[in-house]
Design an enzyme around this catalytic site. Structure first.
Site, PDB file in Angstrom:
ATOM      1  N   CYS A   1       0.853  -1.185   0.000  1.00 60.16           N
ATOM      2  CA  CYS A   1       0.000   0.000   0.000  1.00 60.16           C
ATOM      3  C   CYS A   1       0.893   1.240   0.000  1.00 60.16           C
ATOM      4  O   CYS A   1       2.078   1.165   0.242  1.00 60.16           O
ATOM      5  CB  CYS A   1      -0.876   0.000   1.240  1.00 60.16           C
ATOM      6  SG  CYS A   1      -1.842  -1.505   1.388  1.00 60.16           S
TER       7      CYS A   1
ATOM      8  N   LYS B   1      -1.028  -6.130 -19.476  1.00 57.89           N
ATOM      9  CA  LYS B   1      -0.780  -6.828 -18.206  1.00 57.89           C
ATOM     10  C   LYS B   1      -1.933  -7.770 -17.889  1.00 57.89           C
ATOM     11  O   LYS B   1      -1.735  -8.849 -17.352  1.00 57.89           O
ATOM     12  CB  LYS B   1      -0.608  -5.826 -17.073  1.00 57.89           C
ATOM     13  CG  LYS B   1      -0.295  -6.460 -15.715  1.00 57.89           C
ATOM     14  CD  LYS B   1       0.958  -7.306 -15.756  1.00 57.89           C
ATOM     15  CE  LYS B   1       1.217  -8.073 -14.476  1.00 57.89           C
ATOM     16  NZ  LYS B   1       2.300  -9.065 -14.623  1.00 57.89           N
TER      17      LYS B   1
ATOM     18  N   LYS C   1       8.908 -16.168 -21.070  1.00 58.50           N
ATOM     19  CA  LYS C   1       9.576 -14.938 -20.609  1.00 58.50           C
ATOM     20  C   LYS C   1      10.415 -14.348 -21.726  1.00 58.50           C
ATOM     21  O   LYS C   1      10.375 -13.161 -22.007  1.00 58.50           O
ATOM     22  CB  LYS C   1      10.446 -15.242 -19.386  1.00 58.50           C
ATOM     23  CG  LYS C   1       9.670 -15.510 -18.113  1.00 58.50           C
ATOM     24  CD  LYS C   1       9.125 -14.286 -17.439  1.00 58.50           C
ATOM     25  CE  LYS C   1       7.722 -13.926 -17.715  1.00 58.50           C
ATOM     26  NZ  LYS C   1       6.618 -14.777 -17.599  1.00 58.50           N
TER      27      LYS C   1
ATOM     28  N   ARG D   1       2.006   1.982  -7.992  1.00 55.41           N
ATOM     29  CA  ARG D   1       2.019   0.693  -7.290  1.00 55.41           C
ATOM     30  C   ARG D   1       0.767  -0.116  -7.592  1.00 55.41           C
ATOM     31  O   ARG D   1       0.721  -1.309  -7.353  1.00 55.41           O
ATOM     32  CB  ARG D   1       2.032   0.912  -5.777  1.00 55.41           C
ATOM     33  CG  ARG D   1       3.299   1.442  -5.187  1.00 55.41           C
ATOM     34  CD  ARG D   1       3.028   1.773  -3.719  1.00 55.41           C
ATOM     35  NE  ARG D   1       4.230   2.236  -3.062  1.00 55.41           N
ATOM     36  CZ  ARG D   1       5.117   1.418  -2.538  1.00 55.41           C
ATOM     37  NH1 ARG D   1       4.937   0.126  -2.621  1.00 55.41           N
ATOM     38  NH2 ARG D   1       6.194   1.881  -1.941  1.00 55.41           N
TER      39      ARG D   1
ATOM     40  N   HIS E   1      11.495 -36.494 -31.252  1.00 54.58           N
ATOM     41  CA  HIS E   1      10.283 -36.698 -32.071  1.00 54.58           C
ATOM     42  C   HIS E   1      10.060 -35.533 -33.027  1.00 54.58           C
ATOM     43  O   HIS E   1       8.926 -35.155 -33.294  1.00 54.58           O
ATOM     44  CB  HIS E   1       9.080 -36.900 -31.147  1.00 54.58           C
ATOM     45  CG  HIS E   1       9.241 -38.075 -30.245  1.00 54.58           C
ATOM     46  ND1 HIS E   1       9.130 -39.380 -30.674  1.00 54.58           N
ATOM     47  CD2 HIS E   1       9.591 -38.141 -28.937  1.00 54.58           C
ATOM     48  CE1 HIS E   1       9.358 -40.202 -29.661  1.00 54.58           C
ATOM     49  NE2 HIS E   1       9.642 -39.482 -28.587  1.00 54.58           N
TER      50      HIS E   1
ATOM     51  N   ASN F   1       0.437  -0.482   6.026  1.00 54.07           N
ATOM     52  CA  ASN F   1       0.922  -1.235   4.868  1.00 54.07           C
ATOM     53  C   ASN F   1       1.516  -2.509   5.436  1.00 54.07           C
ATOM     54  O   ASN F   1       2.422  -2.455   6.268  1.00 54.07           O
ATOM     55  CB  ASN F   1       1.996  -0.411   4.135  1.00 54.07           C
ATOM     56  CG  ASN F   1       2.589  -1.176   2.959  1.00 54.07           C
ATOM     57  OD1 ASN F   1       1.979  -2.142   2.495  1.00 54.07           O
ATOM     58  ND2 ASN F   1       3.750  -0.749   2.506  1.00 54.07           N
ATOM     59  N   GLY F   2       0.973  -3.673   5.047  1.00 55.09           N
ATOM     60  CA  GLY F   2       1.507  -4.936   5.576  1.00 55.09           C
ATOM     61  C   GLY F   2       0.370  -5.891   5.902  1.00 55.09           C
ATOM     62  O   GLY F   2      -0.758  -5.702   5.479  1.00 55.09           O
TER      63      GLY F   2
ATOM     64  N   GLU G   1       8.319 -12.999 -24.809  1.00 52.01           N
ATOM     65  CA  GLU G   1       7.386 -11.865 -24.615  1.00 52.01           C
ATOM     66  C   GLU G   1       8.111 -10.554 -24.357  1.00 52.01           C
ATOM     67  O   GLU G   1       7.540  -9.492 -24.558  1.00 52.01           O
ATOM     68  CB  GLU G   1       6.364 -12.145 -23.542  1.00 52.01           C
ATOM     69  CG  GLU G   1       6.859 -12.258 -22.131  1.00 52.01           C
ATOM     70  CD  GLU G   1       5.701 -12.432 -21.141  1.00 52.01           C
ATOM     71  OE1 GLU G   1       4.607 -11.883 -21.363  1.00 52.01           O
ATOM     72  OE2 GLU G   1       5.896 -13.111 -20.148  1.00 52.01           O
TER      73      GLU G   1
ATOM     74  N   GLU H   1       7.966 -21.863 -19.095  1.00 47.79           N
ATOM     75  CA  GLU H   1       7.907 -20.502 -18.539  1.00 47.79           C
ATOM     76  C   GLU H   1       9.123 -19.694 -18.978  1.00 47.79           C
ATOM     77  O   GLU H   1       9.012 -18.530 -19.345  1.00 47.79           O
ATOM     78  CB  GLU H   1       7.812 -20.563 -17.011  1.00 47.79           C
ATOM     79  CG  GLU H   1       7.863 -19.234 -16.303  1.00 47.79           C
ATOM     80  CD  GLU H   1       6.766 -18.253 -16.721  1.00 47.79           C
ATOM     81  OE1 GLU H   1       5.795 -18.666 -17.403  1.00 47.79           O
ATOM     82  OE2 GLU H   1       6.910 -17.056 -16.412  1.00 47.79           O
TER      83      GLU H   1
ATOM     84  N   TRP I   1      -3.766  -1.601  -1.379  1.00 48.63           N
ATOM     85  CA  TRP I   1      -3.737  -2.801  -2.207  1.00 48.63           C
ATOM     86  C   TRP I   1      -4.296  -3.879  -1.297  1.00 48.63           C
ATOM     87  O   TRP I   1      -3.625  -4.322  -0.358  1.00 48.63           O
ATOM     88  CB  TRP I   1      -2.298  -3.103  -2.634  1.00 48.63           C
ATOM     89  CG  TRP I   1      -2.125  -4.438  -3.263  1.00 48.63           C
ATOM     90  CD1 TRP I   1      -1.845  -5.616  -2.635  1.00 48.63           C
ATOM     91  CD2 TRP I   1      -2.256  -4.765  -4.657  1.00 48.63           C
ATOM     92  NE1 TRP I   1      -1.789  -6.641  -3.531  1.00 48.63           N
ATOM     93  CE2 TRP I   1      -2.035  -6.163  -4.780  1.00 48.63           C
ATOM     94  CE3 TRP I   1      -2.534  -4.045  -5.782  1.00 48.63           C
ATOM     95  CZ2 TRP I   1      -2.089  -6.818  -6.003  1.00 48.63           C
ATOM     96  CZ3 TRP I   1      -2.580  -4.702  -7.014  1.00 48.63           C
ATOM     97  CH2 TRP I   1      -2.367  -6.065  -7.120  1.00 48.63           C
TER      98      TRP I   1
HETATM   99  C1  AGP Z   1       3.014 -13.707 -18.362  1.00 45.66           C
HETATM  100  O1  AGP Z   1       4.312 -13.127 -18.293  1.00 45.66           O
HETATM  101  C2  AGP Z   1       2.114 -12.942 -19.322  1.00 45.66           C
HETATM  102  N1  AGP Z   1       2.042 -11.589 -18.983  1.00 45.66           N
HETATM  103  C3  AGP Z   1       0.766 -13.626 -19.517  1.00 45.66           C
HETATM  104  O2  AGP Z   1       1.005 -14.894 -20.074  1.00 45.66           O
HETATM  105  C4  AGP Z   1      -0.093 -13.839 -18.254  1.00 45.66           C
HETATM  106  O3  AGP Z   1       0.496 -14.810 -17.429  1.00 45.66           O
HETATM  107  C5  AGP Z   1      -1.483 -14.319 -18.688  1.00 45.66           C
HETATM  108  O4  AGP Z   1      -2.084 -13.320 -19.467  1.00 45.66           O
HETATM  109  C6  AGP Z   1      -2.389 -14.670 -17.511  1.00 45.66           C
HETATM  110  O5  AGP Z   1      -2.623 -13.528 -16.740  1.00 45.66           O
HETATM  111  P1  AGP Z   1      -3.315 -13.704 -15.290  1.00 45.66           P
HETATM  112  O6  AGP Z   1      -2.377 -14.519 -14.467  1.00 45.66           O
HETATM  113  O7  AGP Z   1      -3.476 -12.309 -14.775  1.00 45.66           O
HETATM  114  O8  AGP Z   1      -4.606 -14.395 -15.502  1.00 45.66           O
END
Ligand code: AGP
Length: 629
Positions: A2, A624, A506, A27, A525, A117-118, A509, A502, A91
């Site tokens: 927060c 996001k 990373k 934030r 394969h 905050n916490g 993207e 994963e 938050w």
């Molecule tokens: C992950 O780095 C991406 N930004 C994206 O794949 C993300 O994980 C996906 O859109 C799911 O988002 P969420 O966890 O908010 O549902």
């Protein structure tokens, strides 16, 4: 996380507080509020009425769900003359975002206000005690409990500093707090443990308080940083500092050199790197108050009402997107290994449209950092519509998926600003490990095995810290070597196959390099046709029960001149003979290795992207939270 601001001096407090809160809005938050000590004498003289004053100052609270601009409009409608106040952007951790749950919170008397905050871990025990003493609570928050506790002690001493100090000796958890009282109109009491707090020293007998220097740097660069278990009483004539054990201390005034933008990122170049570094703390927060080591078990409040279903469940469904899907895949492996419950996992976008088969005894986990991903929300609704119990594993408190779930577990990772998910992923895995222990201990997992898993979990934050410190420079150099590559392969087996997925996500993207994650054994394969001297291949190859198998996969790649970068367990000498680059991570149990192996993969993506001049925090084409189909 927060946002906290405070002011005491000779200027009007409201604009200073509001501008400070705006500095903290990066934030991410869901509600905001102010508490002011209105100077009734000044107020009355300014509008000419004379009246018998009951108290020279009254405590005024303005707060609302929404943004700081909403609070600004509220304050404009209800102006108050005050030169002392505290402000907060929330938050949510306990209690959904709402006007009533917004900070500040007051004590029973309504004369003391607090912003926090916490997380207060033992708030429910304290709340029960206070209710038994006649306290009535308005909200679901842990912060209101702390306010009432301070009020309880204040009734005994009428000394705000002492009341705060005694209260903090009762609480377990993390806090950064600021407290004011209409009975002590010339002081702000602040304290910190686990959540940052800085005091700004003005030039005109005025003082500032903030959870982040960004909120006060416009007014002063002279600051005092409180350390854990320290508190301060701030008046217009100065600052007194002490520990919460009542030992007076002297703090030095420091000069802030950093520019505002750097401060908002905590001194890091990007939010993504800041959030990678936050992982030791966020993993701790994901476990905070949830492990019962002596019983080798965990307590997950959001699942308490569904223990009966969880004991009887014969099939678990997991649905998610992106990084959250990768976390879910590791969760599947964990639950099947230690709770022996069959788990089906599916991309939310596939699950929602294919008329899936769901049984009334099924339990569905929807995983989502934002809690707003359209496909995941739709899949949760579909699973519930067909009879499943819908549980959320979510970061944003009060988000749509959290609200539409029948229960669930918050991951407490704080706002994740970088589009590429990092700390949320490792907190999702931590929560899955907790759920696995709970489900396992309902079945065949012994108390001894449960304790061993918990010990490994509790050791993780330090191991993540160690991994960051030991690998960052090496990864940066590797990124320089491979920054012009056009393709990458990421390979792993068992728990580290989803870690490979994963790592590939990373990289692609944020650096825009094509990268593919694959089960290592699947190479033969087809994908092995891709291997040549231009193909870097990242192997996630810690010591586990498929280690020997992955060594042979590494040899297959080397035989075709592929460049091998291996994530390996510290002390592994065998792999150093096979791989061009070896990045070592500490030993842990197999189910937790992805929490460690993903860290160098996050750093590799980060440094590849910066080496290529990419926009790390806002990669092209990405949002996001994907709230559209
Ligand atoms: C992950 O780095 C991406 N930004 C994206 O794949 C993300 O994980 C996906 O859109 C799911 O988002 P969420 O966890 O908010 O549902």
């Amino acid at each position: 996380m927060c946002g906290i601001v405070g002011y005491i001096g000779n200027r009007e407090a409201t604009p200073i507080l509001l501008s400070g809160l705006k500095r903290l809005e990066y934030r991410g938050y869901d509600s905001a509020g102010l508490a002011l000590l209105e100077d009734l004498q000044a107020a009355i003289s300014s509008n000419g009425h004379s009246t018998q004053l009951l108290s020279a100052h009254q405590l005024v609270i303005e707060k609302c769900k929404g943004k700081v601009t909403d609070l600004e409009e509220l304050s404009a409608r209800n102006p108050h003359l005050s030169t002392i106040g505290i402000g907060h952007t929330r938050w949510a951790t306990h209690g959904a975002p709402s006007d009533v749950n917004a900070h500040p919170h007051t004590d029973q008397s309504g004369k003391i206000a607090i912003i926090h905050n916490g997380i207060i871990e033992n708030y429910s025990q304290i709340k029960k005690h206070l209710i038994s003493r006649g306290h009535i609570f308005q909200t679901e928050t842990d912060t209101e409990v702390l306010a009432h506790l301070i009020g309880e002690f204040f009734e005994q001493s009428h000394n705000l500093t002492e009341a705060v100090r005694l209260s903090l000796n009762e609480v377990v958890g993390a806090y950064g707090i600021a407290v004011i009282s209409s009975e002590n109109p010339d002081e702000i009491v602040v304290a910190r443990k686990g959540s940052p707090l800085v005091i700004g020293v003005g030039n005109d007998n005025d003082y500032f308080v903030a959870s982040d220097a960004a909120a006060i740097i416009a007014h002063t660069r002279q600051v005092i940083y409180l350390s854990d278990n320290e508190m301060a009483t701030i008046t217009r004539s100065g600052i007194k500092t002490r520990t919460i054990s009542n030992v007076e201390i002297t703090k030095t005034i420091e000069h802030i050199e950093m520019e505002l933008e750097a401060i908002e990122k905590g001194g890091f170049d990007h939010f993504m790197l800041k959030e990678i570094y936050e992982q030791p703390r966020t993993i701790t927060d994901a476990m905070r108050g949830r492990v019962v080591e002596e019983e080798g078990n965990v307590v997950l409040g959001g699942l308490e009402n569904h223990l009966r279903e969880l004991r009887r469940v014969n099939r678990i469904l997991i649905t998610a997107c992106g990084t959250s899907f990768h976390a879910g895949l590791i969760g599947k492996y964990m639950i099947e290994q230690y709770a022996r419950i069959p788990v089906d996992i599916e991309y939310a976008s596939e699950f929602r449209y294919r008329n899936p088969i769901v049984g009334d005894d099924d339990v569905m986990f929807a995983i989502s950092q934002s809690g707003e991903t359209a496909d995941t929300l739709a899949a949760l609704r579909e699973g519930k519509r067909k009879g499943a119990l819908g549980l959320g594993i979510v970061n944003v408190v009060g988000s749509t998926i959290a609200r539409e779930s029948d229960g669930g577990v918050y991951i407490h990772a704080g706002p994740e600003i970088g589009v590429a998910s990092t700390k949320a992923f490792t907190s999702q895995l931590t929560v899955f490990a907790l759920i696995t222990i709970m489900l396992g201990r309902m079945r065949h997992l012994s108390v001894v095995d449960g304790r061993a898993m918990i010990r490994e979990l509790l050791a993780l934050p330090d191991k993540v810290q160690q991994t960051i410190e030991n690998t960052e420079q090496q990864v940066k150099q590797i990124a320089e070597i491979f920054k012009d590559a056009t393709n990458f392969l990421y390979l792993g087996r068992g728990y580290n196959y989803p870690a490979a997925l994963e790592g590939a996500l990373k990289l692609k993207e944020i650096s825009y390099i094509h990268a593919e994650g694959y089960p290592a054994a699947e190479m033969k394969h087809g994908p092995i046709a891709l291997i040549d001297e231009n193909m870097p291949v990242v192997f996630v190859a810690p010591h586990d029960d498929v280690y020997e198998k992955i060594l042979s996969n590494i040899q297959e790649v080397r035989a075709r001149k592929g460049h091998v970068i291996a994530i390996a367990t510290e002390g592994d000498e065998q792999i150093t003979e096979l791989a061009e680059q070896v990045i070592f991570i500490p030993e842990t149990i197999p189910m937790l290795t992805p929490i460690l192996s993903v860290v160098p993969l996050q750093l590799l993506a980060y440094y590849m992207a910066t080496a290529r001049g990419c926009n790390v925090d806002q990669p092209r084409n990405l949002a996001k939270s994907v709230t559209v189909e």
